[in-house]
Design a protein around this motif. Structure first.
Motif, PDB file in Angstrom:
ATOM      1  N   CYS A 163      31.459  47.144  38.411  1.00 46.67           N
ATOM      2  CA  CYS A 163      32.242  47.566  39.576  1.00 46.67           C
ATOM      3  C   CYS A 163      32.205  46.495  40.663  1.00 46.67           C
ATOM      4  O   CYS A 163      33.221  46.227  41.318  1.00 46.67           O
ATOM      5  CB  CYS A 163      31.724  48.901  40.107  1.00 46.67           C
ATOM      6  N   ASP A 164      31.044  45.860  40.859  1.00 42.45           N
ATOM      7  CA  ASP A 164      30.944  44.802  41.867  1.00 42.45           C
ATOM      8  C   ASP A 164      31.736  43.576  41.453  1.00 42.45           C
ATOM      9  O   ASP A 164      32.400  42.936  42.275  1.00 42.45           O
ATOM     10  CB  ASP A 164      29.478  44.417  42.088  1.00 42.45           C
ATOM     11  N   PHE A 165      31.670  43.242  40.163  1.00 47.82           N
ATOM     12  CA  PHE A 165      32.356  42.033  39.713  1.00 47.82           C
ATOM     13  C   PHE A 165      33.870  42.198  39.782  1.00 47.82           C
ATOM     14  O   PHE A 165      34.583  41.239  40.056  1.00 47.82           O
ATOM     15  CB  PHE A 165      31.937  41.662  38.292  1.00 47.82           C
ATOM     16  N   ARG A 166      34.368  43.397  39.523  1.00 50.20           N
ATOM     17  CA  ARG A 166      35.810  43.607  39.625  1.00 50.20           C
ATOM     18  C   ARG A 166      36.307  43.290  41.037  1.00 50.20           C
ATOM     19  O   ARG A 166      37.350  42.665  41.219  1.00 50.20           O
ATOM     20  CB  ARG A 166      36.163  45.055  39.265  1.00 50.20           C
ATOM     21  N   ARG A 167      35.565  43.754  42.034  1.00 55.78           N
ATOM     22  CA  ARG A 167      35.971  43.459  43.413  1.00 55.78           C
ATOM     23  C   ARG A 167      35.893  41.958  43.696  1.00 55.78           C
ATOM     24  O   ARG A 167      36.770  41.391  44.358  1.00 55.78           O
ATOM     25  CB  ARG A 167      35.090  44.247  44.390  1.00 55.78           C
ATOM     26  N   GLU A 168      34.830  41.312  43.197  1.00 54.47           N
ATOM     27  CA  GLU A 168      34.690  39.870  43.382  1.00 54.47           C
ATOM     28  C   GLU A 168      35.842  39.121  42.702  1.00 54.47           C
ATOM     29  O   GLU A 168      36.390  38.155  43.251  1.00 54.47           O
ATOM     30  CB  GLU A 168      33.346  39.400  42.823  1.00 54.47           C
ATOM     31  N   LEU A 169      36.213  39.573  41.511  1.00 48.12           N
ATOM     32  CA  LEU A 169      37.306  38.944  40.773  1.00 48.12           C
ATOM     33  C   LEU A 169      38.621  39.079  41.523  1.00 48.12           C
ATOM     34  O   LEU A 169      39.400  38.112  41.625  1.00 48.12           O
ATOM     35  CB  LEU A 169      37.412  39.569  39.379  1.00 48.12           C
ATOM     36  N   ALA A 170      38.895  40.273  42.067  1.00 47.93           N
ATOM     37  CA  ALA A 170      40.145  40.484  42.795  1.00 47.93           C
ATOM     38  C   ALA A 170      40.212  39.594  44.037  1.00 47.93           C
ATOM     39  O   ALA A 170      41.255  38.976  44.322  1.00 47.93           O
ATOM     40  CB  ALA A 170      40.269  41.957  43.193  1.00 47.93           C
ATOM     41  N   ALA A 171      39.102  39.491  44.783  1.00 48.38           N
ATOM     42  CA  ALA A 171      39.087  38.636  45.975  1.00 48.38           C
ATOM     43  C   ALA A 171      39.238  37.165  45.598  1.00 48.38           C
ATOM     44  O   ALA A 171      39.943  36.394  46.267  1.00 48.38           O
ATOM     45  CB  ALA A 171      37.787  38.859  46.750  1.00 48.38           C
ATOM     46  N   PHE A 172      38.596  36.757  44.497  1.00 49.51           N
ATOM     47  CA  PHE A 172      38.678  35.376  44.021  1.00 49.51           C
ATOM     48  C   PHE A 172      40.120  35.021  43.674  1.00 49.51           C
ATOM     49  O   PHE A 172      40.634  33.967  44.066  1.00 49.51           O
ATOM     50  CB  PHE A 172      37.766  35.210  42.801  1.00 49.51           C
ATOM     51  N   GLU A 173      40.782  35.886  42.921  1.00 48.63           N
ATOM     52  CA  GLU A 173      42.143  35.586  42.481  1.00 48.63           C
ATOM     53  C   GLU A 173      43.109  35.549  43.665  1.00 48.63           C
ATOM     54  O   GLU A 173      44.072  34.772  43.647  1.00 48.63           O
ATOM     55  CB  GLU A 173      42.591  36.609  41.438  1.00 48.63           C
ATOM     56  N   ALA A 174      42.870  36.377  44.687  1.00 48.70           N
ATOM     57  CA  ALA A 174      43.736  36.343  45.867  1.00 48.70           C
ATOM     58  C   ALA A 174      43.609  35.000  46.586  1.00 48.70           C
ATOM     59  O   ALA A 174      44.623  34.387  46.972  1.00 48.70           O
ATOM     60  CB  ALA A 174      43.382  37.496  46.812  1.00 48.70           C
ATOM     61  N   ARG A 175      42.374  34.523  46.773  1.00 43.22           N
ATOM     62  CA  ARG A 175      42.186  33.217  47.424  1.00 43.22           C
ATOM     63  C   ARG A 175      42.724  32.088  46.563  1.00 43.22           C
ATOM     64  O   ARG A 175      43.343  31.140  47.063  1.00 43.22           O
ATOM     65  CB  ARG A 175      40.696  32.992  47.709  1.00 43.22           C
ATOM     66  N   LEU A 176      42.513  32.183  45.253  1.00 32.79           N
ATOM     67  CA  LEU A 176      43.009  31.144  44.352  1.00 32.79           C
ATOM     68  C   LEU A 176      44.530  31.077  44.382  1.00 32.79           C
ATOM     69  O   LEU A 176      45.121  29.986  44.430  1.00 32.79           O
ATOM     70  CB  LEU A 176      42.509  31.417  42.938  1.00 32.79           C
ATOM     71  N   LYS A 177      45.190  32.236  44.365  1.00 32.94           N
ATOM     72  CA  LYS A 177      46.656  32.261  44.395  1.00 32.94           C
ATOM     73  C   LYS A 177      47.182  31.649  45.690  1.00 32.94           C
ATOM     74  O   LYS A 177      48.187  30.906  45.680  1.00 32.94           O
ATOM     75  CB  LYS A 177      47.152  33.717  44.269  1.00 32.94           C
ATOM     76  N   ALA A 178      46.511  31.910  46.809  1.00 29.24           N
ATOM     77  CA  ALA A 178      46.939  31.320  48.078  1.00 29.24           C
ATOM     78  C   ALA A 178      46.819  29.791  48.035  1.00 29.24           C
ATOM     79  O   ALA A 178      47.707  29.073  48.517  1.00 29.24           O
ATOM     80  CB  ALA A 178      46.105  31.889  49.228  1.00 29.24           C
ATOM     81  N   CYS A 179      45.744  29.296  47.430  1.00 30.95           N
ATOM     82  CA  CYS A 179      45.566  27.835  47.309  1.00 30.95           C
ATOM     83  C   CYS A 179      46.607  27.239  46.360  1.00 30.95           C
ATOM     84  O   CYS A 179      47.143  26.147  46.612  1.00 30.95           O
ATOM     85  CB  CYS A 179      44.151  27.519  46.821  1.00 30.95           C
ATOM     86  N   GLU A 180      46.890  27.927  45.252  1.00 30.19           N
ATOM     87  CA  GLU A 180      47.911  27.444  44.313  1.00 30.19           C
ATOM     88  C   GLU A 180      49.283  27.396  44.983  1.00 30.19           C
ATOM     89  O   GLU A 180      50.049  26.443  44.796  1.00 30.19           O
ATOM     90  CB  GLU A 180      47.949  28.339  43.077  1.00 30.19           C
ATOM     91  N   ASP A 181      49.612  28.425  45.764  1.00 30.03           N
ATOM     92  CA  ASP A 181      50.902  28.450  46.445  1.00 30.03           C
ATOM     93  C   ASP A 181      51.006  27.322  47.467  1.00 30.03           C
ATOM     94  O   ASP A 181      52.061  26.684  47.594  1.00 30.03           O
ATOM     95  CB  ASP A 181      51.097  29.805  47.133  1.00 30.03           C
ATOM     96  N   ALA A 182      49.913  27.074  48.210  1.00 31.71           N
ATOM     97  CA  ALA A 182      49.937  25.996  49.194  1.00 31.71           C
ATOM     98  C   ALA A 182      50.174  24.646  48.529  1.00 31.71           C
ATOM     99  O   ALA A 182      50.951  23.814  49.033  1.00 31.71           O
ATOM    100  CB  ALA A 182      48.623  25.981  49.983  1.00 31.71           C
ATOM    101  N   GLN A 183      49.528  24.422  47.399  1.00 30.11           N
ATOM    102  CA  GLN A 183      49.725  23.165  46.680  1.00 30.11           C
ATOM    103  C   GLN A 183      51.148  23.078  46.127  1.00 30.11           C
ATOM    104  O   GLN A 183      51.779  22.013  46.165  1.00 30.11           O
ATOM    105  CB  GLN A 183      48.712  23.037  45.546  1.00 30.11           C
TER     106      GLN A 183
END
Length: 513
Positions: A163-183
């Motif tokens: 349950c903790d890792f799912r939340r960590e994964l969702a937050a990670f992917e949101a930040r990663l997507k923002a960085c990918e979009d900026a690039q």
């Protein structure tokens, strides 16, 4: 002799498996002792671990991923296709949404952890690929480099609750997507500047300027949304302005990460089309059709290259992840690791020869991990049985890649035992007796027969406990006599220093960054 064979081919990995340090050799004065395993502390530890594994199905969300389970899932992610990893990421996100809505999850812990681990492998690969992509862009544009991405550290699912890792994964992917979009936005702006520089004429500058917003918007859209405009038909009117506009539309559909050679071919074709528009409309239309084909090919190649780099990053992470020092655990092949590093750093797919090498190394690396896990878990199950039945287990040395385990079930006495040889993905079982000189009497032969008959029952006990811990083994027992021999001798293990595995930690700085 009475013997049996079981093959291990699980679809799922039990989430709670941990790397356990290799057992120390038993003392010689302990060999006659019954009622436990001849490895100090191992029986109680394994019994506790297996008891926990058998009882963890009550709440999948609270299940914690063990370090060995994480390594096995990383191995399977490395052998999976990009589409399989993407599908697992979608399922993992759906599991999280169900949890947030307080809906009952139907999947078992092992299935959910598989999806979460696969999603983590893909997310970490995207992170690695993005860092390399930014570095390449900075080398190409030293005067105007892209902004440094604010990337999170890599995901490490082991030792966390689901349950903790799912939340960590969702937050990670949101930040990663923002960085990918900026690039992607930076790349699209640079690409628009490149198109503008292809022709200094005011008309061309106006055409590119009118499409800048569309080019930038396409950068963050799904790849499936990128379409190349149709080339003009023979019946379409042709003029210099119309050809210029159509050519600008075609070039605006180029992938900003397209190969420079393909981009040059497409821009040259549009330039020729504009030049021919007034005097030779048919030739102008031909050049536009060529430009469209070049753009389609460039986009397809760029998409395939991204997928190849992402998969290479998954495999690179798998092969270079540090494992505990143990002679049974695999070492990475330096040539395969170097090829994967080049693929990720340069953004170019592996050659056919490199791909063959990497495929083989990943398969061998994964098979060695699976075999290691099977040996460890068989040892643990026998340890649990020894505690429960007051039996005895001897752990032999690994010879010819096989682990030998001698199990004397409770009540059998010292003269008979079951020998298990764990090799690769198979477990061979043989009923054994102590070797003796001279002819054996009727009573001894009768006892041999009883032990052979009981072997199937004892292995059924083993199979039931193994299944309860997520180890699906079913033995095919065949009747026969017993095999004479001696119990395995205490294993002789050479001391091995952790520094011996430093070769696999080369990318550690990257993983920590």
């Amino acid at each position: 002799m009475s013997e049996g064979l079981a093959l291990f081919a699980p679809e799922l990995v039990a989430p709670g498996l941990e790397f356990v340090p290799p057992p120390p050799p038993p003392e010689l004065d302990e060999l006659a002792h019954a009622g436990g395993v001849h490895v100090e502390g191992m029986a109680e530890e394994a019994a506790a671990q297996l008891g926990e594994l058998a009882g963890q199905a009550a709440d999948a969300a609270l299940q914690m991923l063990g370090s060995l389970s994480g390594a096995l899932l990383a191995a399977r992610a490395a052998m999976a296709t990009t589409q399989v990893l993407a599908t697992a990421a979608v399922r993992a996100a759906e599991h999280q949404r169900c949890l947030e809505r307080q809906q009952k999850l139907s999947a078992q812990a092992a299935e959910q952890w598989r999806d979460a681990a696969f999603a983590a492998a893909r997310a970490n690969a995207r992170r690695t690929a993005l860092r390399a992509r930014v570095a390449r862009a900075a080398r190409r544009s030293p005067g105007d480099p892209p902004p440094g991405p604010d990337l999170p550290g890599p995901l490490a699912p082991a030792a966390t609750r689901l349950c903790d890792f799912r939340r960590e994964l969702a937050a990670f992917e949101a930040r990663l997507k923002a960085c990918e979009d900026a690039q992607a936005v930076w790349e699209s702006r640079s690409f628009a500047d490149f198109l503008a520089a292809a022709d200094p004429s005011p008309d061309w500058q106006d055409a590119v300027r009118a499409r800048r917003e569309a080019i930038t918007g396409a950068a963050t859209a799904p790849e499936a949304a990128r379409t190349v405009p149709d080339a003009p038909q023979p019946s379409d009117p042709t003029s210099v302005p119309l050809v210029r506009e159509r050519g600008a539309d075609i070039l605006a559909a180029l992938d900003p990460q397209a190969d420079a050679g393909d981009v040059e071919l497409a821009t040259d074709a549009v330039r020729h089309a504009v030049r021919q528009a007034a005097g030779n409309p048919r030739r102008a239309r031909t050049h536009l059709r060529e430009a469209r084909l070049f753009v389609e090919r460039a986009n397809r190649t760029a998409t395939e290259a991204r997928a190849a780099v992402e998969r290479a990053a998954v495999r690179l992470d798998f092969l270079t992840t540090e494992l505990p020092p143990d002679d049974d655990l695999p070492e990475p092949d330096p040539a395969a690791v170097a090829a994967l590093h080049r693929c990720v750093a340069d953004g170019t797919p592996l050659s056919r020869q490199e791909q063959t090498l990497v495929d083989r190394v990943v398969r061998e690396h994964g098979a060695a991990l699976e075999a290691f896990a099977l040996k460890r878990r068989c040892t643990d199950v026998l340890a649990r049985l020894a505690v429960d039945t007051h039996g005895e287990v001897r752990v032999g040395a690994v010879e010819q890649e096989a682990l030998v385990l001698d199990w004397t079930p409770g009540g059998w006495g010292p003269g008979h035992w079951l020998r298990m040889e764990v090799r690769g993905d198979s477990v061979q079982v043989t009923t054994m007796r102590t070797a003796s000189r001279g002819e054996r009497g009727a009573a001894a032969l009768d006892l041999d027969a009883r032990r052979c008959a009981e072997a199937s029952e004892r292995m059924e006990e083993f199979s039931e406990l193994a299944r309860a811990s997520g180890l699906p083994l079913k033995f095919d027992m065949r009747a026969g006599g017993v095999l004479a021999g001696e119990p395995v001798a205490p294993p002789v293990r050479a001391e091995r220093q952790p520094e011996a595995r430093k070769a696999r930690t080369a990318p550690a700085a990257d993983r920590a960054g």
